[in-house]
Design an enzyme around this catalytic site. Structure first.
Site, PDB file in Angstrom:
ATOM      1  N   THR A 110       0.995  -1.214   0.448  1.00  0.00           N
ATOM      2  CA  THR A 110      -0.009   0.052   0.040  1.00  0.00           C
ATOM      3  C   THR A 110       1.181   1.557  -0.414  1.00  0.00           C
ATOM      4  O   THR A 110       1.106   1.523   1.043  1.00  0.00           O
ATOM      5  CB  THR A 110      -1.179  -0.079   1.246  1.00  0.00           C
ATOM      6  OG1 THR A 110      -1.902  -0.917   1.040  1.00  0.00           O
ATOM      7  CG2 THR A 110      -1.882   1.085   1.185  1.00  0.00           C
ATOM      8  N   LYS A 125      -7.838   1.276  -3.301  1.00  0.00           N
ATOM      9  CA  LYS A 125      -6.370   0.510  -1.773  1.00  0.00           C
ATOM     10  C   LYS A 125      -7.456   1.699  -0.927  1.00  0.00           C
ATOM     11  O   LYS A 125      -7.317   0.938   0.631  1.00  0.00           O
ATOM     12  CB  LYS A 125      -5.776   0.614  -2.402  1.00  0.00           C
ATOM     13  CG  LYS A 125      -5.155  -0.097  -0.611  1.00  0.00           C
ATOM     14  CD  LYS A 125      -5.307  -1.586  -0.083  1.00  0.00           C
ATOM     15  CE  LYS A 125      -4.756  -1.417   0.976  1.00  0.00           C
ATOM     16  NZ  LYS A 125      -5.847  -2.591   1.875  1.00  0.00           N
ATOM     17  N   LYS A 149       0.509   5.797   8.138  1.00  0.00           N
ATOM     18  CA  LYS A 149       0.484   5.808   6.933  1.00  0.00           C
ATOM     19  C   LYS A 149      -0.136   5.856   5.716  1.00  0.00           C
ATOM     20  O   LYS A 149      -0.276   7.166   4.747  1.00  0.00           O
ATOM     21  CB  LYS A 149       2.000   5.185   6.522  1.00  0.00           C
ATOM     22  CG  LYS A 149       2.032   4.573   4.841  1.00  0.00           C
ATOM     23  CD  LYS A 149       1.985   2.867   4.201  1.00  0.00           C
ATOM     24  CE  LYS A 149       1.566   2.083   4.639  1.00  0.00           C
ATOM     25  NZ  LYS A 149       1.148   1.029   4.325  1.00  0.00           N
TER      26      LYS A 149
HETATM   27  P1  NAP Z   1       5.012  -5.744   7.508  1.00  0.00           P
HETATM   28  O1  NAP Z   1       5.044  -7.042   9.029  1.00  0.00           O
HETATM   29  O2  NAP Z   1       5.150  -4.459   8.798  1.00  0.00           O
HETATM   30  O3  NAP Z   1       6.232  -6.398   6.595  1.00  0.00           O
HETATM   31  C1  NAP Z   1       7.212  -5.147   6.429  1.00  0.00           C
HETATM   32  C2  NAP Z   1       7.888  -5.393   5.347  1.00  0.00           C
HETATM   33  O4  NAP Z   1       8.812  -4.978   4.734  1.00  0.00           O
HETATM   34  C3  NAP Z   1       9.120  -6.626   5.735  1.00  0.00           C
HETATM   35  O5  NAP Z   1       9.545  -8.123   5.176  1.00  0.00           O
HETATM   36  C4  NAP Z   1      10.125  -5.505   5.834  1.00  0.00           C
HETATM   37  O6  NAP Z   1      11.301  -6.273   6.087  1.00  0.00           O
HETATM   38  C5  NAP Z   1      10.313  -4.771   4.467  1.00  0.00           C
HETATM   39  N1  NAP Z   1      11.011  -3.275   4.652  1.00  0.00           N
HETATM   40  C6  NAP Z   1      10.234  -2.470   5.583  1.00  0.00           C
HETATM   41  N2  NAP Z   1      11.597  -1.852   5.527  1.00  0.00           N
HETATM   42  C7  NAP Z   1      12.186  -2.060   4.378  1.00  0.00           C
HETATM   43  C8  NAP Z   1      13.390  -1.436   4.251  1.00  0.00           C
HETATM   44  N3  NAP Z   1      13.995  -0.062   4.072  1.00  0.00           N
HETATM   45  N4  NAP Z   1      13.780  -1.913   3.271  1.00  0.00           N
HETATM   46  C9  NAP Z   1      13.551  -3.157   2.923  1.00  0.00           C
HETATM   47  N5  NAP Z   1      12.646  -3.794   3.658  1.00  0.00           N
HETATM   48  C10 NAP Z   1      12.030  -3.129   4.053  1.00  0.00           C
HETATM   49  O7  NAP Z   1       4.525  -5.606   6.611  1.00  0.00           O
HETATM   50  P2  NAP Z   1       2.841  -6.234   6.760  1.00  0.00           P
HETATM   51  O8  NAP Z   1       1.708  -5.608   7.453  1.00  0.00           O
HETATM   52  O9  NAP Z   1       3.244  -7.025   6.179  1.00  0.00           O
HETATM   53  O10 NAP Z   1       2.469  -4.986   5.370  1.00  0.00           O
HETATM   54  C11 NAP Z   1       3.163  -4.953   4.226  1.00  0.00           C
HETATM   55  C12 NAP Z   1       2.563  -4.097   2.749  1.00  0.00           C
HETATM   56  O11 NAP Z   1       0.877  -4.334   3.046  1.00  0.00           O
HETATM   57  C13 NAP Z   1       2.210  -2.796   3.632  1.00  0.00           C
HETATM   58  O12 NAP Z   1       2.013  -1.415   2.704  1.00  0.00           O
HETATM   59  C14 NAP Z   1       0.616  -2.600   4.414  1.00  0.00           C
HETATM   60  O13 NAP Z   1       0.402  -1.212   4.224  1.00  0.00           O
HETATM   61  C15 NAP Z   1       0.174  -4.189   3.118  1.00  0.00           C
HETATM   62  N6  NAP Z   1      -1.096  -3.992   3.593  1.00  0.00           N
HETATM   63  C16 NAP Z   1      -1.196  -4.634   4.995  1.00  0.00           C
HETATM   64  C17 NAP Z   1      -2.391  -5.432   5.365  1.00  0.00           C
HETATM   65  C18 NAP Z   1      -2.560  -6.176   7.477  1.00  0.00           C
HETATM   66  O14 NAP Z   1      -3.402  -6.742   7.868  1.00  0.00           O
HETATM   67  N7  NAP Z   1      -0.974  -6.462   7.830  1.00  0.00           N
HETATM   68  C19 NAP Z   1      -3.188  -5.426   4.684  1.00  0.00           C
HETATM   69  C20 NAP Z   1      -2.757  -5.275   3.557  1.00  0.00           C
HETATM   70  C21 NAP Z   1      -2.183  -4.887   2.782  1.00  0.00           C
HETATM   71  P3  NAP Z   1      11.990  -6.700   7.563  1.00  0.00           P
HETATM   72  O15 NAP Z   1      11.565  -7.888   8.054  1.00  0.00           O
HETATM   73  O16 NAP Z   1      13.718  -6.345   7.033  1.00  0.00           O
HETATM   74  O17 NAP Z   1      11.604  -5.687   8.668  1.00  0.00           O
END
Ligand code: NAP
Length: 300
Positions: free
Chosen positions: A94, A170, A239
């Protein structure tokens, strides 16, 4: 298909596992390498570098935010320069409308494919391959990506040919969910403080006018005062409100409710709850009403 997958967080991990289950060859990269182990034991190749994940037919990125995507795509030895000429980058994070437009332009200039395909659904839905994929991009590129969307989601909705349209949809959808969380929190605070059983209230609502999945899922979380672990973090919700407001600002669209909710997420993050689930807006509303979220006060 031969797919690279970058970003094994709460969402990316189950999505990559489902691509493997569907028979795709998956090469994973994650900044924190330890998170690749489970994928490796399920048959994924582990890339040492971002570039090593970019040699397939497609690359999926599922990263936190704009800064993470910019770093992975445009950074030194980043994905854009490493992608094969016929490969498609599927951006599922997102991210902002503005960054999605920039990604589309830069991929086109360098002769690489780009589609945007953010998703609706929490990590549980990702694990069950029940996400909703909101896709935008050139028809023939979306058609090539469809087997991947089918492996992770229950339905794909195509918004249009311009990739950033999917990001706008989204972000607007997340604004609506956050508005629902805020109003559910306020409604449950009023009901609780009036001595009415929150479970009964939830049952009445979801059996009558509010029978949508979002009310059922989040209504139960707020009624029971749950604090789910591993869902959608307050910091990411903040965010998204900022990104929705930035898109609204660029189009001169007033969104006063989004501004209010953004401030409530700021309050949550400032209070040290950035990693808590975004349904915690319900707890904030309860606290403002002078009650504890999960303890009905029958004498108030
Ligand atoms: P998350 O658990 O915080 O995972 C974030 C991922 O991004 C991890 O693999 C992290 O790596 C990586 N990352 C963060 N900063 C980075 C950087 N500077 N360089 C390289 N890798 C980096 O987040 P999530 O919940 O999976 O969400 C991922 C995306 O999907 C977001 O955009 C979120 O808004 C969207 N989303 C989330 C949900 C939900 O319910 N969670 C639903 C729909 C959409 P590390 O493992 O090294 O930290």
């Amino acid at each position: 298909m031969d797919v690279g997958f970058i970003g094994l967080g709460h969402m990316g991990r189950p999505m990559a596992l489902n691509l493997l289950k569907a028979g795709h060859r998956v090469t994973v990269y994650n900044r924190t390498r330890a998170k690749t182990q489970e994928l490796a034991s399920n048959g994924a190749q582990v890339a040492e570098t971002i570039a090593d994940a970019c040699h397939g037919d497609a690359l999926v990125t599922m990263l936190s935010d704009d800064a993470a995507v910019e770093g992975v795509v445009f950074g030194e030895e980043g994905a854009l320069s490493a992608l094969g000429r016929k490969a498609i980058h599927i951006s599922m994070s997102t991210i902002s409308v503005a960054l999605s437009d920039r990604l589309a332009d830069e991929h086109q200039e360098s002769g690489r494919g780009y589609v945007s395909a953010p998703v609706f659904g929490r990590p549980e839905a990702a694990a069950a391959a029940k996400l909703f994929v909101i896709a935008a991009g050139a028809d023939q590129m979306l058609a090539r990506c469809q087997p991947l969307f089918d492996a992770i989601g229950q339905a794909t909705f195509v918004v249009g040919a311009r990739p950033s349209e999917a990001n706008l949809v989204k972000l607007t959808g997340n604004f609506l969910i956050a508005s629902m969380l805020e109003s559910l929190g306020e409604a449950f605070a009023l009901v609780r403080k009036s001595g009415i059983d929150p479970d009964r209230f939830l049952n009445i609502l979801t059996s009558s006018l509010f029978s949508a999945p979002a009310y059922r899922t989040y209504g139960a979380i707020i009624a029971e005062g749950q604090d789910p672990v591993g869902g959608f973090k307050m910091s990411l919700a903040l965010k998204d409100m900022r990104l929705a407001l930035a898109a609204a600002d660029a189009r001169i669209v007033p969104m006063p409710v989004a501004s209010l909710i953004r401030d409530h997420f700021v309050e949550a993050v400032a209070g040290g709850n950035g990693d808590a689930d975004w349904s915690g807006l319900g707890r904030l509303a309860a606290r403002r009403a002078g009650i504890e979220a999960a303890t009905p006060s029958r004498n108030a």
